[in-house]
Design an enzyme around this catalytic site. Structure first.
Site, PDB file in Angstrom:
ATOM      1  N   CYS A 124      43.450 -21.974  27.008  1.00  0.00           N
ATOM      2  CA  CYS A 124      43.884 -21.790  28.401  1.00  0.00           C
ATOM      3  C   CYS A 124      45.350 -22.175  28.501  1.00  0.00           C
ATOM      4  CB  CYS A 124      43.046 -22.676  29.316  1.00  0.00           C
ATOM      5  SG  CYS A 124      43.540 -22.602  31.052  1.00  0.00           S
ATOM      6  N   HIS A 166      36.620 -16.396  32.512  1.00  0.00           N
ATOM      7  CA  HIS A 166      37.578 -17.504  32.457  1.00  0.00           C
ATOM      8  C   HIS A 166      38.472 -17.511  33.707  1.00  0.00           C
ATOM      9  CE1 HIS A 166      40.433 -20.122  29.961  1.00  0.00           C
ATOM     10  NE2 HIS A 166      41.154 -19.819  31.035  1.00  0.00           N
ATOM     11  N   GLU A 167      38.989 -16.323  34.070  1.00  0.00           N
ATOM     12  CA  GLU A 167      39.906 -16.255  35.224  1.00  0.00           C
ATOM     13  C   GLU A 167      39.167 -16.496  36.543  1.00  0.00           C
ATOM     14  OE1 GLU A 167      42.856 -16.522  34.473  1.00  0.00           O
ATOM     15  OE2 GLU A 167      42.567 -15.951  32.378  1.00  0.00           O
ATOM     16  N   HIS A 170      38.569 -20.133  37.075  1.00  0.00           N
ATOM     17  CA  HIS A 170      39.763 -20.839  37.577  1.00  0.00           C
ATOM     18  C   HIS A 170      39.773 -20.865  39.101  1.00  0.00           C
ATOM     19  CE1 HIS A 170      42.468 -22.105  34.450  1.00  0.00           C
ATOM     20  NE2 HIS A 170      42.442 -20.944  33.821  1.00  0.00           N
TER      21      HIS A 170
END
Ligand code: ZN
Length: 198
Positions: A124, A166-167, A170
């Site tokens: 990341c 993953h995004e 966030h």
């Protein structure tokens, strides 16, 4: 909040779209649930913000960047990966790293499709210099709005599925470390050295 958000974006883009600093783990913005985007910015400012995020992602370089990573608590991310296939189109990368064309993800969310989970090293830009193994769903159904505000739905698998998970995570205040096998945590240098021994 919207007024504060506009001020913040105005500050970031004072010199026009450019590569922006990436905030690192420990900054509270990475742990907050991002505010949904519903037109808080003018079309022009929104387009400039997306361009700045694209430039920042490419410069890093990375395959995805979420707005909290430039300090903005807004449910917006960009992603792009050219994939790992060579000029001959052959790809034996077990990660199934197929190309993901540039996307603007506004208010994304995903549902897991099927039971399969796949463990791979992941890193990341906000946890600079390290990677760890995360077992993630192999396939997800992603719902988002594109840069023009059109609702989109698509099923993704392999590496593109990992990128969008993953995004999207966030934007919910989640870092990959939260579901990584921390005993695998490795510096990029040590991981590259281990790969060379194979
Ligand atoms: Zn990240």
């Amino acid at each position: 909040m919207s007024k504060e958000l506009r001020r913040q974006v105005g500050r970031l883009l004072r010199q026009g779209p450019r590569v922006l600093p990436i905030v690192q783990a420990g900054d509270p913005v990475l742990r907050r649930v991002a505010e949904p985007y519903d037109g808080q910015l003018s079309d022009e400012l929104f387009a400039e913000l997306v361009e700045a995020m694209r430039l920042t992602m490419h410069d890093a370089p990375g395959v995805g960047l979420a707005a909290p990573q430039i300090g903005l608590g807004l449910a917006l991310a960009v992603a792009e990966d050219e994939g790992s296939a060579g000029d001959d189109g052959e790809d034996d990368d077990p990660r199934e790293r197929t190309a993901l064309p540039f996307r603007v993800l506004v208010n994304p969310r995903y549902e897991v499709v099927g039971e399969q989970r796949v463990p791979f090293f992941e890193g990341c830009l906000s946890v600079d210099g390290y990677q760890a193994v995360v077992a993630r769903p192999h396939r997800v159904r992603l719902h988002w709005a594109d840069a023009a505000g059109r609702a989109q739905v698509e099923e993704l698998s392999g590496w593109p599925a990992r990128i969008v998970q993953h995004e999207t995570d966030h934007l919910n205040g989640v870092l990959y470390l939260d579901h990584a096998d921390l005993r695998t945590l490795s510096s990029n240098e040590n991981l590259a050295a281990a790969d060379d021994e194979d």
